[in-house]
Design an enzyme around this catalytic site. Structure first.
Site, PDB file in Angstrom:
ATOM      1  CD  GLU A 122      -2.936  -1.363   2.170  1.00  0.00           C
ATOM      2  OE1 GLU A 122      -4.097  -1.738   1.966  1.00  0.00           O
ATOM      3  OE2 GLU A 122      -2.485  -1.202   3.335  1.00  0.00           O
TER       4      GLU A 122
ATOM      5  N   GLY B  98     -12.523  -4.336   1.088  1.00  0.00           N
ATOM      6  CA  GLY B  98     -13.531  -5.228   0.521  1.00  0.00           C
ATOM      7  C   GLY B  98     -14.841  -4.457   0.368  1.00  0.00           C
TER       8      GLY B  98
ATOM      9  CB  ILE C 115     -15.243  -9.505   5.689  1.00  0.00           C
ATOM     10  CG1 ILE C 115     -15.116  -8.725   7.016  1.00  0.00           C
ATOM     11  CG2 ILE C 115     -16.672  -9.981   5.459  1.00  0.00           C
ATOM     12  CD1 ILE C 115     -15.388  -9.510   8.279  1.00  0.00           C
TER      13      ILE C 115
ATOM     14  CG  MET D 269      -8.851  -6.141   8.224  1.00  0.00           C
ATOM     15  SD  MET D 269      -7.939  -7.679   7.970  1.00  0.00           S
ATOM     16  CE  MET D 269      -7.715  -8.244   9.645  1.00  0.00           C
TER      17      MET D 269
ATOM     18  CG  ASP E 102     -11.779  -8.234  -1.081  1.00  0.00           C
ATOM     19  OD1 ASP E 102     -10.722  -7.651  -0.775  1.00  0.00           O
ATOM     20  OD2 ASP E 102     -12.754  -8.315  -0.299  1.00  0.00           O
TER      21      ASP E 102
HETATM   22  N1  ADE Z   1      -9.168  -5.467   3.020  1.00  0.00           N
HETATM   23  C1  ADE Z   1      -9.395  -5.753   1.717  1.00  0.00           C
HETATM   24  N2  ADE Z   1     -10.380  -6.647   1.595  1.00  0.00           N
HETATM   25  C2  ADE Z   1     -10.801  -6.938   2.847  1.00  0.00           C
HETATM   26  C3  ADE Z   1     -11.775  -7.815   3.372  1.00  0.00           C
HETATM   27  N3  ADE Z   1     -12.536  -8.564   2.575  1.00  0.00           N
HETATM   28  N4  ADE Z   1     -11.926  -7.880   4.721  1.00  0.00           N
HETATM   29  C4  ADE Z   1     -11.142  -7.118   5.516  1.00  0.00           C
HETATM   30  N5  ADE Z   1     -10.207  -6.289   5.079  1.00  0.00           N
HETATM   31  C5  ADE Z   1     -10.024  -6.195   3.751  1.00  0.00           C
END
Ligand code: ADE
Length: 228
Positions: A12, A78, A152, A172, A196
């Site tokens: 990042e 996400g 997640i 997170m 995602d």
């Molecule tokens: N960062 C990127 N994708 C994530 C996800 N699905 N859950 C938590 N942190 C993330």
């Protein structure tokens, strides 16, 4: 003006360090902090490592040890909102901790006494972000981010966070950075590009798009610096 730019993972902040080219490296508290200057701004850059505790330590260090006066977070997230897709860049309006739970005592999810469920990002930085996006013809979404110490990758959990917090994306670190900056009165903003959909395929999608989405977010941060 001294600006902190923070990520959680090395991927990042690498696009930022590559862009600035030369910087000084300072080791502190089992981490590395990178200082440089850009267009009259003093910059201090770091990745915290994953999770709320690491992010709190790094945000506090950037402010209290390095004297950062504003903090920009760059990274990936996400998607919870079905309108968000891989590569979309999001600026957080407010952040909340989805895994903070003392509902046993009658409090709402995400709340602890003397705190608040949501911490808002700085309105001026957000306004600047929209101005930059407009000027450079970049699409910038806005939304609530829900943070927790969990990756997640499950439809049921995703829906619960989406509905409980009206949150658009999950990651997170952001909300812990928000709590630190709010307490220390440092204007801050969190930018995340979607990697995602926080569903059963999230792990694969994250691995595939971490680098490209992290770059999208970092490029937006650089565009912001040009206007600060
Ligand atoms: N960062 C990127 N994708 C994530 C996800 N699905 N859950 C938590 N942190 C993330």
């Amino acid at each position: 003006m001294k600006i902190a730019i923070m990520g959680a993972m090395v991927e990042e902040i690498t696009p930022l360090l590559d862009f600035f080219g030369s910087y000084e490296t300072i080791a502190f508290a089992k981490n590395r902090y990178y200082t440089t200057t850009y267009k009259g701004l003093e910059l201090v850059i770091a990745y915290s490592k994953i999770g709320k505790v690491n992010a709190s330590l790094t945000a506090t260090t950037l402010i209290e040890k390095f004297g950062a006066e504003q903090l920009l977070f760059s990274g990936v997230a996400g998607a919870l909102n079905p309108n968000l897709h891989v590569g979309d860049v999001l600026v957080a309006t407010a952040l909340t901790q989805h895994d903070l739970d003392i509902t046993a005592f009658g409090h709402p999810h995400g709340y602890v006494p003397e705190g608040s469920v949501y911490v808002e990002t700085d309105a001026s930085l957000r306004a600047l972000a929209h101005k930059v996006a407009h000027a450079q013809n970049i699409s910038l979404q806005e939304g609530i981010i829900a943070t927790g110490d969990q990756f997640i990758c499950d439809g049921t959990k995703k829906e619960w966070i989406y509905k409980t917090f009206n949150a658009d994306a999950t990651e997170m670190e952001g909300a812990s950075v928000a709590v630190v900056c709010d307490a220390l009165k440092i204007p801050f903003c969190v930018f995340r590009a979607i990697s995602d959909a926080a569903d059963m395929d999230a792990g694969f999608s994250f691995d595939e798009f971490l680098v490209s989405s992290a770059k999208e977010s970092a490029q937006f941060i650089i565009a912001m610096l040009d206007e600060l």
